[in-house]
Design an enzyme around this catalytic site. Structure first.
Site: not given
Length: 419
Positions: A142, A144, A190, A299
């Protein structure tokens, strides 16, 4: 025990290095072909299992598999499709087991983030309740960086590198024109709930006055008056102001700055663009000329600027996932363990999926400066090793050369199923 086949699928938003994990899975399975037969890949993620669209990776040459290591995107297709709770959607889970049984699949490798960790755990639990022999291993991925237990997540290091580099380069552009043109530049990145990617933008500057001048994290409540005062102060002091803002920036009451009022397939709030929202505040409150940009898919797909550390870790978790399954482990995930800070060293560990599924890891407060607008030394010490090294793809005719796989599907054995 007779060897069984394996099923691998990619889930959710892809990364610049998710295919490196696929490479790790397939190459390691091929090295252990006395225990693992065919590796099937789900066409468009878990949907491929439900619809019985299984890509036969044995039709892919060793060279093509190797090329996956430097190819962005999801080579087998991914999807945003969350299997809900077993009680109300039991037919879907039972369909997965039916497909696995029909194709003699005894290994399940699910490559994704929080939601896929939950799915992997539920599939393992159902298989056990149905007395079906399945080893389910989650392969972390991920951008994130919000999976718990693991030190960091494959996919994040490359996004962090891209954002840090882009912030520095854009800042040099703005600085050179600020006397007569743009005063404020806003880069939206993000990060719905966790500010790891926004924090990575802080690596662009190392000294007082260097961009970014503000980082706006989801973890720090947004106060318009405070932010505008800081922007104004930066423009007056340095001539310009560069801001990196997370898409998940929110007010103290939890409301997103850019709540679009809709939800996605996972039930998450759809965010409507925080950069133009913030730019509108700058114009209204301060009157400065501004520009904004949204890094968006750029990105997470920028394989040309991938972190070598990230590529190595993405491959390693794919490789480790297969080894854990062959050791008889079930409902586990290979993790990245930071073994040493100076010099930076990492190794592979493992964790139970019950400790990972549906748990998010946020930026620790001590990684953020006391004023809430930058990264602390502790944050920098954590982030910097993850962007180290370059791992350029091969180039041809001035363009990176990536592999495009032909999806040769296995013959279907079951009736059609509508997910």
């Amino acid at each position: 025990m007779a060897k069984q086949n394996a099923f691998y699928a990619q889930s959710g938003g892809v990364t610049a290095v998710i295919n490196a994990s696929a490479c790790g899975v397939i190459e390691t399975a091929r090295k252990n072909n006395d225990q693992i037969g065919t590796v099937y890949a789900g066409r468009n993620g878990i949907l491929g299992a439900l619809t019985e669209e299984l890509i036969d990776t044995s039709s892919i040459s060793d060279e093509e598999v190797q090329q996956l290591r430097h190819t962005p995107g999801g080579a087998f297709g991914s999807c945003r499709y969350k299997l809900k709770d077993i009680e109300t959607h039991r037919t879907q889970y039972e369909r997965l087991i039916e497909v696995f049984k029909a194709h003699d699949i005894g290994y399940f490798f699910y490559n994704g983030g929080n939601d896929s960790a939950d799915t992997c755990l539920k599939v393992a639990q159902l298989a056990e309740s149905m007395n079906y022999p399945l080893k389910a291993v989650h392969i972390p991925k991920t951008v994130d960086n919000d999976l718990p237990v693991t030190d960091n997540c494959p996919g994040f290091g490359s996004v962090a590198k891209y954002i840090a580099v882009s912030t520095r380069e854009a800042a040099m552009d703005i600085a050179s024109m600020s006397a007569t043109s743009t005063k404020v530049f806003i880069l939206e990145v993000m990060g719905r709930h966790a500010g790891w990617i926004a924090g990575a933008g802080g690596l662009a500057g190392q000294k007082e006055g260097e961009a970014p001048h503000l980082i706006i994290f989801p973890e720090i409540p947004f106060d318009r008056a405070t932010v505008m005062a800081r922007v104004d102060d930066c423009v007056k002091k340095y001539g310009y102001c560069v801001i990196v803002i997370s898409e998940g920036a929110r007010y103290a009451d939890g409301t997103f700055l850019a709540d679009a009022g809709t939800t996605d397939a996972f039930g998450h709030k759809q965010l409507g663009g925080v950069a133009p929202t913030l730019a509108g505040m700058v114009k209204q409150d301060l009157g400065y000329k501004y520009h904004w940009a949204v890094a968006d898919y750029l990105q997470r797909s920028a394989r040309h600027l991938a972190s070598a550390t990230d590529v190595a870790q993405a491959y390693a978790v794919g490789e480790a996932g297969v080894r854990l399954a062959l050791e008889g482990k079930n409902s586990v995930m290979p993790t990245i363990v930071r073994a040493s800070e100076t010099p930076y060293k990492w190794e592979i560990g493992e964790a139970c999926l019950s400790d990972i599924a549906n748990v998010e890891k946020f930026m620790p407060r001590d990684y953020i400066t006391p004023d809430g607008f930058g990264i602390s030394q502790a944050g920098r010490d954590y982030l910097e090793p993850l962007i180290q090294g370059e791992d350029y793809p091969p180039y041809e005719g001035g363009m990176p050369r990536y592999v495009e796989l032909k999806h040769q599907l296995a013959e279907k054995k079951l009736p059609d199923f509508q997910p």
